[in-house]
Design an enzyme around this catalytic site. Structure first.
Site: not given
Ligand code: KIV
Length: 302
Positions: A69-70, A108, A138, A140, A207
């Protein structure tokens, strides 16, 4: 496995595409292989958001591509990741799945796509895998998201967990700050790591935590840890592709190593294009199509 979208050389329209031969030696990276790398050769994960980058990173033999989600920050230009939607992740996962042939693809889960109820979490994870063609998701958080992890994993969707600096909690953390520097905070992160492991996660991103804490968590949990700003003792490392390529102009976090100066190189290439167009040096003859010669008239002999 993603479909092989490489085009044959040349098309009817004459727009030739050069493609490399298919590699036969490599096999797709699987969840059991990732789990088996605990304590072994470090895993490599890089973010990717489109088919072209996925293809290049896959060619470089990264083990995992994270559609993070970056993308809200590096692709959409937002100041945090909170505005990213499940639709966004599905869209970018589809593109990455078309570009990658061997890498394990992780999608994500965006903010509020898994925190409301475990049922909601499973529905959204299912979209990322079924529509986006990701191999895993993934999310969080620690103890609080353990029921969501258990629900998703029980449906056969592999879940990568993420503890420590969790960017979706940017406001609660007071910014993107290193976590777990004090003893009690470190104990909470360790407890979170154990909780997500027990809930059924197959791997764990650590992280923005001190190296000593990452080393301790890596020793305590049975699943591979993948660090970002968490020191060298993790079972693998992840970086945002634009960071490792040096494509971000202003951001230079301490934990990032720039393996290229992508920003300067793209600016230089695009400037050269500007100069050549303005000077009418591009396109040259070799970039220009000509008309077909008129066919010779057929003369009959009777
Ligand atoms: O969203 C992302 O790119 C991430 C990584 C920095 C682990 O969660």
């Amino acid at each position: 496995m993603s479909q092989d979208n490489r085009s044959p050389e040349g098309t009817e329209a004459g727009y030739g595409v050069v493609s490399s031969p298919p590699s036969t030696a490599r096999k797709p990276v699987t969840v059991p292989q990732i789990r088996a790398r605990k304590g072994g050769t470090p895993l490599v994960m890089v973010t990717a958001y489109d088919a072209t980058f996925a293809r290049m990173l896959d060619e470089a033999a990264v083990d995992m591509l994270l559609v993070g989600d970056s993308l809200g920050m590096v692709v959409q230009g937002q100041s945090d990741t909170l505005g990213v939607t499940v639709d966004d992740i599905v869209y970018h996962c589809k593109a990455v799945a078309r570009g990658a042939r061997f890498a394990h693809i992780v999608g994500d889960m965006p903010f509020l796509s898994y925190q409301v109820t475990p049922e909601d979490a499973l529905r959204n994870a299912g979209r990322i895998v079924a529509e986006g063609r990701a191999h895993a998701v993934k999310l969080e958080g620690g103890e609080a998201v353990a029921p969501a992890i258990a629900k998703i994993a029980s449906a056969g969707i592999p879940v990568m967990a993420h503890v420590g600096l969790t960017p979706q909690a940017v406001h609660a953390m007071g910014g993107f700050r290193v976590q777990g520097r004090e003893h009690e905070a470190a104990q909470r992160i360790l407890a979170d790591a154990i909780a997500v492991t027990e809930a059924g996660a197959y791997a764990l991103v650590l992280e923005g935590i001190p190296g000593e804490l990452a080393e301790r968590i890596t020793a305590e949990v049975s699943i591979p840890t993948i660090g970002i700003g968490a020191g060298v003792h993790c079972d693998g490392q992840v970086l945002v592709c634009y960071d490792l390529l040096g494509m971000t102009a202003d951001l230079r976090p301490k934990f990032v190593k720039r393996y290229d100066d992508g920003f300067a190189r793209v600016v230089a290439a695009a400037s050269a294009f500007c100069d050549e167009v303005r000077a009418r040096r591009f396109p040259a003859d070799e970039h220009t199509f000509g008309v077909r010669p008129r066919p010779m008239p057929v003369t009959g002999t009777g």
